[in-house]
Design an enzyme around this catalytic site. Structure first.
Site, PDB file in Angstrom:
ATOM      1  N   TYR A   1       0.821  -1.211   0.000  1.00  0.00           N
ATOM      2  CA  TYR A   1       0.000   0.000   0.000  1.00  0.00           C
ATOM      3  C   TYR A   1       0.854   1.260   0.000  1.00  0.00           C
ATOM      4  CZ  TYR A   1      -3.500   3.422   1.423  1.00  0.00           C
ATOM      5  OH  TYR A   1      -4.323   4.515   1.474  1.00  0.00           O
TER       6      TYR A   1
ATOM      7  N   TRP B   1       1.006   5.782  -1.471  1.00  0.00           N
ATOM      8  CA  TRP B   1       0.628   6.815  -2.444  1.00  0.00           C
ATOM      9  C   TRP B   1       1.615   6.947  -3.591  1.00  0.00           C
ATOM     10  CZ3 TRP B   1      -2.727  11.464  -2.572  1.00  0.00           C
ATOM     11  CH2 TRP B   1      -3.957  11.214  -1.950  1.00  0.00           C
TER      12      TRP B   1
END
Ligand SMILES: Nc1nc2c(c(=O)[nH]1)N[C@H]1C(S)=C(S)[C@@H](COP(=O)(O)OP(=O)(O)OC[C@H]3O[C@@H](n4cnc5c(=O)[nH]c(N)nc54)[C@H](O)[C@@H]3O)O[C@H]1N2
Ligand SMILES: Nc1nc2c(c(=O)[nH]1)N[C@H]1C(S)=C(S)[C@@H](COP(=O)(O)OP(=O)(O)OC[C@H]3O[C@@H](n4cnc5c(=O)[nH]c(N)nc54)[C@H](O)[C@@H]3O)O[C@H]1N2
Ligand SMILES: [Mo]
Length: 753
Positions: free
Chosen positions: A109, A111
């Site tokens: 996970y 950004w």
């Protein structure tokens, strides 16, 4: 125009007097973010990873059991890209043949950076899918509790997050009362996943104020209330918003001020909720007095605002932060129940909204650009975790996790490959995560910088930074497409994730299927043509590349999109929601049927394990909130100038009310130790007169940097937070339920008076 696209906006690239490239705000952006202006400084920063690195004993002995003990404590040895590719291809072959592909965790996970092609996770997942798959993760840290709850009660998941809000233009024109739980942290609206050409959330909020929309903000921090007229700020204890909303529901119920016709036509499950409100089940009426004693909000205020919600065209906004807490589903569900009772759902600019100003896009009245990305392919492995259960996955091989009506098996993870994310920034209880990270045999991290996660790896792959490569950036929630052109060459020997994965694909015999025989330029052209097929009005690729950007409806306010719920409310049978009943579920038979003790079938308020009313508050008496950092995106840009200049005495800043500072004998600027039974972190005190006593704020994103005593000198709040989930239903992250103590660490300069 030469542009560079980021999650925090678009920048123009030009050269300074010495011919050195620099970034300037994009001329079409009315409210550009300053956080990225110094981004190029990361290019040759000492924290940059400059060559592939392998931890010494892993390199010498291979993935021996127990060698993970040395992770984070041992030196790295530089290797060539070819050696790194040989080692990694060998590990993938070994683990998949000996243990099966479910033993590879590729959930990875984070950004990463903006750009449809160089998206780090998509690159990694495509490669791992071709190599037989991996254990994956679902949901987000951003919207984890809401993302699981809302499909049950509204039929809307994370990708619909924008559609759960009416448009700003309708709010300004039609709403008269906007009640915001968690308020508007406007620095958050600098960010949009995928990028944006134009930051407008602040301007829209101002426009609402100018048009006379009355704004009421409930928050522990006065800074969450916007400046300017027509704003009322009401402090409340953290994690008690659902109680206040239930107190309002009770008020409307006993005063008969609720929209019976709407409840009958458009919702199911109200009667169970009603029994709960009046206390039929537990003997406790959830009245305004009850809510007041929990939240600290005066009883009369709760009653008054409840009445106004009914009497005026009103909108209830709930910040995403509220669901990043134990029982974080409840304020979202309670807001849906409250606005359904108030009776304005489906009217223009009214009803409920989630996350206005959480990011730039929510509420934006624009046509959204939906288009292709780099295709990840299909994962043959069925195993997955809710994303915030990473610690349990590693601690508990062969165990299970309950989640959203299912029981998930936790495979025995031997190999982790993380790209484009920083779990040692984003996950909770980092000391516990560090222990869990010692278990797998091999950990690979692809990362431009020496983050805490990179330091915990066996193999570190230095990635090119986003301004060192060409890409196409777009957000599916916005209307801009940007050709992001490299501003500088990557340092000698640094590859992009894609270039390196091609080397691994070569060794696994997967090259042709991995890159489809296309080079990067050809991939970018292919992605862009995918957009043009959907939006023929876009210019051709060469013209787009030359101009640097394209936008749907450039420079215009598109007409407000028909709000998601209006058609439904007009005729629920003709335009049903994607819920089991087709209606708004104030009571959910599906959720009730799961039988989770921490997630009944209708909105409730329950005391979290850690909040100001908990027994533990006798020992650790401050409620720690960890919002998003104002000067950087999460841990990214930590070493860029904007983030560095927000430090005090070189440390992260944390906030405390003046009353609490005096009581603790602290003065502004003191370096303090924030601690609890999970960890210790250092940050510099900034006294904030607008903060509620008993509450402290340490934004996320400081780099976890435990010293020899385990004290985190980087001031990351996740040194202190717990991994306990929001609930069994969502298994979402819950860092905003956290109690801490505070004491002086070091006084710099003047003595206390
Ligand atoms: N206590 C607390 N914790 C939180 C939160 C909170 O509110 N409180 N918020 C949570 C939320 S909402 C989120 S979304 C998460 C965010 O957590 P993350 O997304 O993990 O945080 P970032 O710092 O953005 O990490 C992205 C990393 O990707 C790297 N990167 C950038 N581009 C590339 C690339 O092209 N290739 C590779 N390989 N790497 C690249 C960056 O250098 C950076 O280290 O944090 C969560 N954690
Ligand atoms: N500058 C910048 N902007 C960002 C990001 C970033 O890293 N930097 N990250 C982006 C990401 S990934 C996300 S998911 C969004 C997140 O957006 P949000 O989840 O909305 O943001 P937060 O900053 O966590 O919290 C917003 C406010 O909620 C308040 N709050 C916290 N707990 C409570 C509570 O119990 N009750 C009430 N009433 N208020 C409470 C806090 O005072 C805080 O100021 O932000 C995005 N925007
Ligand atoms: Mo997020």
């Amino acid at each position: 125009m030469h542009l560079f696209a980021t999650h925090f906006g678009t920048y123009e690239v030009d050269a300074d007097a010495n011919g050195k490239p620099r970034l300037l705000p994009f001329r079409h952006d009315p409210d550009p973010s300053g956080m990225g202006l110094g981004y190029l400084a990361l290019g040759d920063h000492p924290q940059r990873v400059k060559t592939p690195m392998v931890r010494r004993s892993w390199l010498e002995n291979g993935p021996l059991a127990g060698s993970g003990r040395l992770r984070g404590r041992e030196e790295f040895v530089a290797v060539s890209w070819d050696e790194a590719a040989d080692l990694i291809a060998g590990e993938i072959r070994r683990v998949s043949s000996v243990h099966g592909n479910q033993a590879i965790f590729g959930g990875s996970y984070g950004w990463a950076s903006a750009g449809r092609f160089h998206h780090a996770q998509s690159q990694l997942k495509r490669l791992l899918n071709l190599a037989g798959g991996f254990t994956s993760s679902v949901n987000t840290y951003s919207y984890g509790a809401a993302g699981v709850l809302l499909p049950h009660v509204l039929g809307a998941d994370y990708k619909d997050a924008c559609d759960t809000s009416p448009s700003w233009s309708d709010v300004a024109d039609h709403c008269r009362l906007l009640v915001a739980f968690g308020g508007f942290r406007l620095t958050n609206a600098q960010v949009e996943a995928g990028g944006t050409g134009s930051h407008r959330a602040t301007e829209w909020l101002k426009r609402c104020q100018e048009k006379g929309v009355e704004i009421v903000v409930f928050s522990p921090a006065a800074s969450d209330a916007p400046q300017g007229g027509n704003v009322r700020y009401i402090p409340l204890r953290p994690n008690t918003d659902a109680a206040v909303m239930l107190g309002m529901c009770h008020t409307l119920l006993i005063k008969g001020l609720f929209d019976c016709d709407f409840l009958n036509r458009c919702t199911v499950g109200f009667s169970d909720f009603e029994s709960y409100l009046i206390g039929e089940i537990d003997g406790v009426a959830k009245d305004a007095g009850w809510a007041s004693s929990i939240s600290g909000v005066p009883r009369e205020t709760i009653v008054e605002i409840a009445e106004n919600l009914h009497d005026l065209p009103s909108l209830i906004n709930v910040a995403w932060s509220l669901q990043r807490a134990q029982f974080g589903e409840q304020p979202f569900w309670a807001a849906i129940a409250l606005s359904s009772m108030a009776g304005h759902v489906g009217k223009a600019g009214c009803g409920f909204a989630f996350g206005l100003t959480a990011v730039n896009s929510v509420g934006q009245p624009v046509r959204r650009l939906k288009g292709p990305a780099f295709d990840q392919g299909r994962n043959p492995v069925q195993h997955y975790i809710p994303v915030a259960r990473i610690t349990e996955l590693l601690e508990n091989p062969g165990g299970t996790v309950e989640y959203d009506g299912k029981v998930l098996d936790l495979p025995d993870i031997r190999l982790i490959w993380w790209a484009g994310g920083n779990p040692f920034h984003h996950h909770q209880d980092l000391n516990r995560l560090a222990e869990a990270f010692r278990k797998p045999e091999t950990i690979i991290v692809a990362e431009p910088m020496w983050t805490a996660t990179a330091k915990m790896a066996d193999i570190v792959l230095p990635s090119a930074l986003p301004f060192e490569r060409d890409d196409i950036a777009a957000s599916s929630r916005d209307n801009w497409l940007v050709y992001s052109r490299r501003a500088v060459e990557p340092p000698a020997g640094i590859l992009s994730d894609h270039e390196f994965y091609c080397l691994v694909a070569d060794r696994l015999g997967l090259r042709q299927s991995f890159d489809a025989g296309l080079n990067t330029d050809e991939w970018l052209a292919r992605i862009y043509e995918g957009y043009r097929e959907r939006y023929p009005e876009l210019p051709d690729f060469q013209a787009f590349r030359l101009r640097g950007f394209a936008a749907l409806d450039e420079g215009e306010d598109a007409p407000a999109p028909a709000d998601h719920f209006r058609r439904f409310v007009n005729d629920p049978a003709a335009a049903p929601l994607k819920t089991p009943s087709g209606l708004i579920e104030i009571g959910s038979a599906a959720i009730a049927g799961f039988g989770y003790a921490d997630m009944p079938g209708h909105p409730v308020w329950m005391p979290p394990a850690e909040w100001l009313g908990a027994p533990l508050a006798e020992k650790h008496r401050f409620h720690l909130l960890s919002p998003q950092p104002a000067h950087r995106l999460h841990g990214q840009l930590e070493y860029a100038p904007a983030s560095q200049s927000a430090k005090r005495h070189g440390a992260e800043q944390f906030l405390l009310s003046g009353v609490d500072a005096v009581e603790l004998g602290l003065i502004d600027g003191d370096l303090c130790e924030i601690y609890n039974d999970r960890g210790r972190a250092i940050a510099a005190l900034t006294v904030d007169a607008g903060l509620m006593p008993g509450v402290t704020v340490l934004p996320a994103g400081g780099w976890f940097a435990p010293d020899a005593d385990g004290v985190d000198q980087g001031g990351n709040p996740n040194t202190l937070t717990d991994i306990a989930p929001a609930s069994t239903l969502s298994q979402a992250t819950a860092p905003n339920s956290c109690l801490v103590s505070i004491r002086l660490w070091k006084r710099i300069g003047q003595q206390a008076a």
